[in-house]
Design an enzyme around this catalytic site. Structure first.
Site, PDB file in Angstrom:
ATOM      1  N   HIS A 269      -2.936   4.529  28.696  1.00 30.79           N
ATOM      2  CA  HIS A 269      -2.777   3.130  29.156  1.00 30.79           C
ATOM      3  C   HIS A 269      -1.416   2.923  29.812  1.00 30.79           C
ATOM      4  O   HIS A 269      -0.765   1.891  29.615  1.00 30.79           O
ATOM      5  CB  HIS A 269      -2.954   2.174  27.975  1.00 30.79           C
ATOM      6  CG  HIS A 269      -4.388   2.054  27.501  1.00 30.79           C
ATOM      7  ND1 HIS A 269      -5.302   1.188  28.070  1.00 30.79           N
ATOM      8  CD2 HIS A 269      -5.054   2.706  26.521  1.00 30.79           C
ATOM      9  CE1 HIS A 269      -6.485   1.306  27.440  1.00 30.79           C
ATOM     10  NE2 HIS A 269      -6.351   2.233  26.501  1.00 30.79           N
ATOM     11  N   ASP A 332      -3.689   4.233  21.663  1.00 27.55           N
ATOM     12  CA  ASP A 332      -5.161   4.245  21.742  1.00 27.55           C
ATOM     13  C   ASP A 332      -5.658   4.942  23.011  1.00 27.55           C
ATOM     14  O   ASP A 332      -4.976   4.954  24.034  1.00 27.55           O
ATOM     15  CB  ASP A 332      -5.686   2.799  21.717  1.00 27.55           C
ATOM     16  CG  ASP A 332      -5.201   2.009  22.916  1.00 27.55           C
ATOM     17  OD1 ASP A 332      -3.970   1.968  23.123  1.00 27.55           O
ATOM     18  OD2 ASP A 332      -6.037   1.467  23.654  1.00 27.55           O
ATOM     19  N   GLU A 333      -6.868   5.502  22.912  1.00 27.77           N
ATOM     20  CA  GLU A 333      -7.620   5.999  24.072  1.00 27.77           C
ATOM     21  C   GLU A 333      -6.800   6.918  24.964  1.00 27.77           C
ATOM     22  O   GLU A 333      -6.854   6.823  26.184  1.00 27.77           O
ATOM     23  CB  GLU A 333      -8.169   4.810  24.878  1.00 27.77           C
ATOM     24  CG  GLU A 333      -9.153   3.968  24.081  1.00 27.77           C
ATOM     25  CD  GLU A 333      -9.692   2.797  24.859  1.00 27.77           C
ATOM     26  OE1 GLU A 333     -10.909   2.538  24.738  1.00 27.77           O
ATOM     27  OE2 GLU A 333      -8.914   2.131  25.571  1.00 27.77           O
ATOM     28  N   SER A 334      -6.058   7.834  24.316  1.00 27.07           N
ATOM     29  CA  SER A 334      -5.226   8.746  25.113  1.00 27.07           C
ATOM     30  C   SER A 334      -6.047   9.973  25.500  1.00 27.07           C
ATOM     31  O   SER A 334      -5.712  11.113  25.162  1.00 27.07           O
ATOM     32  CB  SER A 334      -3.972   9.139  24.314  1.00 27.07           C
ATOM     33  OG  SER A 334      -3.218   7.969  24.035  1.00 27.07           O
TER      34      SER A 334
END
Ligand code: IFG
Length: 519
Positions: A269, A332-334
């Site tokens: 992100h 998150d969401e790496s």
């Protein structure tokens, strides 16, 4: 014959008058419909009336109570038109007034309060100023709905005679506003803070950076905002908070006993930062600004030293802007970061947070690393991560996406929102218990409850209010009120009557068919 009808008419109308009087008293008590529901409320059948002669007195040593008295006056003056002078008093002997007092009753905790309303006076007391502040929200909800009007209303400002003792279930009660996908200016954030304060919330998590935008000025890396803050989802002009504007928001929140938790999401992100500085990319080439809504495609270059100098500079400047104890470091969401790179990266970032004397919060993936003592894992989707965090002795911030994500559509017809986690109608948003939702996460493991609002699909305050209300009062109740006895069938009636208060506050709420709305 006519005499009998006349006598009957007189009899019936007299019942009407007395019951009408009684109705007005019970109406006063029912008018409370307090949200969040207090720990204990008893009515004493009396009623207090605020009049032009009413003053607000601070009893004993002020210890911060004066500011709360002034806040109460500011909330009551517009609709009543009364002077409501605020001053100190040696005793509460004079009838017809409101008394505020800080008292040495530690059993109330730092945020609890007692509120006694009799025909002679209102007494609001607490162990700390935050408790008085929460008690003021209760007074607002005990008054006729018209109290929320911005202009003088001709009505009698009666409050049902009640005795309330109240304090929160969870220590951290929050909401997150994503100002990165779409930017919301300081006035929108202040409105958001006012809405949180009304429901006794004490934490505002600001999601300040993401692929689509960097929203906080960092003086040592100015391109982050001049370039990285220049757009948003859909290609609009974006925006950012100067450090002065951000400090003003932090103070505005603190004056309402709300701690701001800034989030710099990483290593994923991060496209806005990667587009702003070529050297942050492994190939030394800046990415393009991004205005879509995909996730998981960006990553800091975890192998480069300059990445950690950058993060150190950012967290140093953010620490100077953050009187609160927490820095949120995302995580998150790496999906574009190898797991073997993610783990040492998030360990290093936690070390930097610790160096600056703060406590880290991270999305639940952070549990893949060794958590620093005190680090909080924010449960959003993966219960395995959260259980690992519990195993490491960490506390959990409960934000289950399929219950508490306010950017989820109510149903398939909702004009804003997504539905990847669930459609979340008002009853579903209310009917869950953080302490039993995930096995392995019990009450003792939970630091608090937070309802996030992601902004991929919204760009205005009205849109925020549509997704936030009427679900948000329920989240506030889940976080504040005793779990015992909490239930949708009872709550929906209170919420239905509460609709008039939301309307009076100008909240553009979704009129869910699940709620028996009362005009
Ligand atoms: N998941 C992403 C958010 C946002 C959200 C929208 C988290 C922790 C989906 N990460 O939730 O950035 O895109 O519902």
């Amino acid at each position: 014959m006519r005499l009998q009808y006349l006598l009957l008419f007189i009899f019936v109308s007299s019942i009407g008058i007395t019951s009408c009087k009684n109705n007005s008293e019970t109406a006063l008590i029912d008018a409370a419909n307090l949200i969040p529901k207090p720990v204990s409320v008893t009515s004493n059948g009396e009623a207090f009336e605020i009049t032009d002669a009413t003053s607000i007195y601070i009893l004993g040593e002020p210890q911060g109570a004066t500011e709360i008295g002034q806040y109460l006056a500011e909330k009551l003056r517009p609709a009543t038109g009364f002077k409501l002078a605020v001053s100190n008093a040696a005793d509460n002997a004079k009838p017809g007034n409101i008394y505020l007092e800080i008292k040495a009753d530690s059993t109330l905790g730092n945020e609890g309060y007692e509120l006694h309303v009799s025909k002679d006076k209102i007494t609001l007391s607490a162990y700390k100023p935050a408790g008085l502040f929460h008690g003021v929200q209760t007074i607002r909800q005990l008054l006729p709905v018209a109290i929320e009007s911005p202009s003088v209303q001709q009505t009698s400002w009666k409050i049902a005679g009640t005795d309330i003792r109240d304090y929160p279930l969870y220590h951290l009660r929050g909401s997150m506003l994503d100002v990165a996908r779409h930017f919301f200016g300081p006035n929108d954030v202040k409105r958001y803070i006012d809405l949180l304060a009304y429901y006794k919330i004490n934490l505002l998590h600001l999601h300040l950076s993401d692929d689509q935008g960097w929203r906080i000025e960092i003086k040592s890396w100015p391109n982050l905002t001049t370039h990285g803050g220049s757009t948003q989802v859909g290609g609009g002009k974006g925006g950012f908070y100067t450090q002065e504007e951000y400090k003003d928001l932090v103070k505005y929140a603190a004056d309402r006993f709300i701690t701001i938790v800034p989030e710099i999401d990483m290593p994923g992100h991060t496209n806005a930062a990667l587009a702003s500085y070529p050297e942050l990319n492994c190939n030394d080439t800046a990415t393009q600004l991004y205005i879509g809504i995909e996730v998981g495609f960006s990553s800091f270059c975890t192998k480069k030293d300059i990445t950690y100098k950058f993060i150190d500079d950012v967290l140093r400047e953010l620490t100077a802007l953050t009187p609160g104890p927490y820095l949120h470091i995302g995580g998150d969401e790496s999906h574009a970061t190898k797991k073997e790179d993610y783990i040492p990266f998030m360990s290093k970032v936690q070390e930097i947070v610790k160096k600056y004397g703060k406590t880290a919060i991270g999305w639940d993936e952070i549990a893949l690393t060794t958590l620093q003592p005190g680090t909080i894992a924010q449960f959003w989707a993966d219960s395995a991560n959260s259980k690992e965090a519990v195993r490491q002795g960490a506390k959990i911030m409960m934000s289950p996406a399929n219950k508490a994500y306010m950017d989820m559509q109510y149903d398939s017809t909702s004009k804003f929102g997504l539905h990847w986690a669930a459609y979340i109608e008002v009853d579903s948003a209310y009917s869950w218990n953080p302490a039993t939702l995930v096995n392995g996460i019990g009450f003792e493991n939970i630091a608090g409850v937070e309802a996030p609002l992601w902004s991929e699909t919204i760009s205005k305050m009205d849109d925020i209010e549509y997704l936030m209300f009427p679900r948000f009062p329920g989240y506030a109740e889940i976080a504040w009120s005793p779990e015992k006895g909490r239930g949708w069938d009872e709550y929906k009636v209170r919420l239905g009557k509460h609709g008039s208060r939301m309307k009076a506050m100008g909240i553009d709420f979704y009129k869910s068919a699940k709620v028996p709305w009362v005009e």
